[in-house]
Design a protein around this motif. Structure first.
Motif, short mmCIF file in Angstrom:
data_model
loop_
_atom_site.label_atom_id
_atom_site.label_comp_id
_atom_site.label_asym_id
_atom_site.label_seq_id
_atom_site.Cartn_x
_atom_site.Cartn_y
_atom_site.Cartn_z
N LEU A 6 43.29 42.74 25.77
CA LEU A 6 44.25 42.25 27.11
C LEU A 6 44.59 41.73 27.55
O LEU A 6 45.17 41.58 28.22
CB LEU A 6 45.17 44.34 27.05
CG LEU A 6 45.41 45.39 26.26
CD1 LEU A 6 46.32 46.62 27.48
CD2 LEU A 6 47.12 45.02 25.52
N GLY A 7 43.21 41.38 28.97
CA GLY A 7 43.40 40.38 29.72
C GLY A 7 43.36 38.92 28.92
O GLY A 7 44.22 38.04 29.78
N THR A 8 43.49 39.29 27.85
CA THR A 8 43.37 37.46 27.36
C THR A 8 45.06 37.28 26.39
O THR A 8 45.22 36.41 26.52
CB THR A 8 42.14 37.55 25.58
OG1 THR A 8 40.79 37.73 26.81
CG2 THR A 8 41.98 36.23 25.26
N THR A 9 45.07 38.40 25.80
CA THR A 9 46.80 38.43 25.33
C THR A 9 48.09 38.14 26.23
O THR A 9 48.38 37.83 26.11
CB THR A 9 47.13 39.36 24.25
OG1 THR A 9 45.55 39.75 23.33
CG2 THR A 9 48.19 39.69 23.93
N VAL A 69 42.45 44.63 33.34
CA VAL A 69 43.80 44.31 32.48
C VAL A 69 43.37 43.39 33.13
O VAL A 69 43.83 41.72 33.06
CB VAL A 69 44.36 45.22 31.92
CG1 VAL A 69 45.36 44.23 31.35
CG2 VAL A 69 43.84 45.99 30.88
N LEU A 70 44.43 43.61 34.82
CA LEU A 70 44.92 42.09 35.65
C LEU A 70 44.13 41.76 35.77
O LEU A 70 44.81 39.96 35.83
CB LEU A 70 45.98 43.42 36.54
CG LEU A 70 46.76 44.50 36.14
CD1 LEU A 70 47.50 45.24 37.45
CD2 LEU A 70 48.37 43.23 35.66
N SER A 107 32.72 40.03 30.34
CA SER A 107 33.40 40.00 31.68
C SER A 107 33.47 41.25 32.57
O SER A 107 33.48 42.46 33.31
CB SER A 107 34.86 39.21 32.47
OG SER A 107 33.88 37.95 31.68
N SER A 108 34.67 42.05 30.99
CA SER A 108 35.27 43.32 31.22
C SER A 108 34.30 45.05 31.81
O SER A 108 34.19 44.82 32.24
CB SER A 108 35.94 43.57 30.03
OG SER A 108 35.09 43.96 29.05
N LEU A 109 32.60 44.12 30.74
CA LEU A 109 31.42 45.36 31.30
C LEU A 109 31.57 45.12 33.14
O LEU A 109 31.40 45.87 33.77
CB LEU A 109 30.32 44.61 30.75
CG LEU A 109 29.03 44.92 31.76
CD1 LEU A 109 29.02 46.83 31.23
CD2 LEU A 109 27.97 44.87 30.22
N VAL A 110 31.40 43.46 33.60
CA VAL A 110 31.19 43.14 34.99
C VAL A 110 32.67 44.21 35.95
O VAL A 110 31.85 44.50 36.96
CB VAL A 110 31.32 42.53 35.66
CG1 VAL A 110 30.71 41.78 36.71
CG2 VAL A 110 29.98 41.24 34.44
N LEU A 111 33.53 44.10 35.07
CA LEU A 111 34.33 44.71 36.19
C LEU A 111 34.33 45.93 36.24
O LEU A 111 34.84 46.54 37.30
CB LEU A 111 36.12 44.47 35.72
CG LEU A 111 36.52 42.59 35.23
CD1 LEU A 111 37.37 42.79 34.59
CD2 LEU A 111 36.03 41.80 37.28
N GLY A 112 33.92 46.42 35.47
CA GLY A 112 33.39 48.43 35.47
C GLY A 112 33.37 48.51 36.43
O GLY A 112 32.72 49.30 36.97
N LEU A 113 31.64 48.26 36.72
CA LEU A 113 31.20 47.84 38.32
C LEU A 113 31.81 47.77 38.91
O LEU A 113 31.17 48.73 39.82
CB LEU A 113 30.41 46.95 37.49
CG LEU A 113 28.99 46.31 36.92
CD1 LEU A 113 27.85 45.64 37.12
CD2 LEU A 113 28.13 48.07 36.72
#
Length: 259
Positions: free
Chosen positions: A77-80, A138-139, A205-211
């Motif tokens: 979703l972040g890409t789309t 996502v944002l 990157s979404s993995l890092v954002l989870g941190l």
């Protein structure tokens, strides 16, 4: 008799550049506290860490797989959601489609701002706005990826063959018609390839954002570290590696087919 070629001695400028590079690296070494000795001395801590990490705790595998799917959703979703904004800004930030200097500079500046703010910082901002969870991730990815992908697409547009553009311009076509009929069709395969590459990057990157609280499997890894459950952390990391490899292979295959 042919005389051997004479060797040119390095210029003073080359010596100056080398000296500056060496000096900068020395300062970086000191500023970061880089110490191979400290790494060697800390071998006991590394052994303890590995001892607590293996064997992995497979009891959390189901939870880990579910969180990995959420991580994929965040990257997708972040890409789309960044595509329409990146496309508009990319067109405005390319000289071949935007002759107006002010519009070009404004679009370039917006892309530079979005690109210069790391996605982790965006995630922290949106976590305070919408709370913890995948929505903030996502944002964050959508904003940062707009800046990166818009810049890549703009540069791809500027490298297109000028022939079709000039032909349409002579025929009286405006900027929008030139972009739609000459620039975008020529660069579409490259744009799709860049989009797939960015999706691959965004999943990581979404993995890092989870941190930082943006959900997904990164959040589980962070929780495992805080609870000193390194065996669970290893299970999550194994799942991450498998997911990233699969996404990377699929993305590479599609890019090869487009080439």
């Amino acid at each position: 008799m042919i005389s051997p070629p004479t060797r040119k001695s390095p210029s003073p400028l080359a010596f100056t550049i080398i000296a500056v590079l060496i000096g900068v690296h020395v300062l970086a070494w000191q500023g970061t506290g880089f110490s191979p000795g400290a790494l060697v001395e800390g071998w006991r801590g590394m052994v303890d860490f590995l001892d607590q990490s293996f064997p992995p705790d497979l009891s959390v595998l189901g939870e880990s797989l579910e969180a990995a799917v959420i991580t994929l959703y965040i990257g997708l979703l972040g890409t789309t959601f960044s595509i329409p904004f990146a496309l508009i800004l990319g067109i405005l930030a390319a000289r071949v489609t935007t002759p107006n200097a002010w519009t070009y500079q404004i679009a370039r500046s917006i892309l530079s701002v979005l690109r210069s703010i790391p996605d982790v910082v965006f995630a922290l901002i949106f976590v305070t706005a919408v709370g913890l969870g995948p929505f903030a991730g996502v944002l964050a990815l959508a904003f940062h990826n707009t800046g990166v992908m818009g810049k890549l697409w703009a540069e791809a547009m500027e490298e297109t063959d000028p022939g079709p553009r000039e032909a349409l311009k002579v025929a009286g076509a405006n900027g929008t018609q030139i972009a739609a009929n000459a620039v975008l069709p020529a660069v579409l395969p490259q744009m799709v390839g860049l989009l797939l590459y960015r999706f691959d990057v965004n999943v990581r990157s979404s993995l890092v954002l989870g941190l930082v609280g943006a959900g997904g499997i990164g959040f589980l890894i962070n929780q495992s570290i805080k609870l000193f459950r390194f065996d669970q952390m290893v299970t999550h990391i194994i799942v991450v590696v498998i997911v990233v490899v699969i996404v990377d292979q699929i993305s590479a295959y599609v890019r090869r087919r487009l080439a």
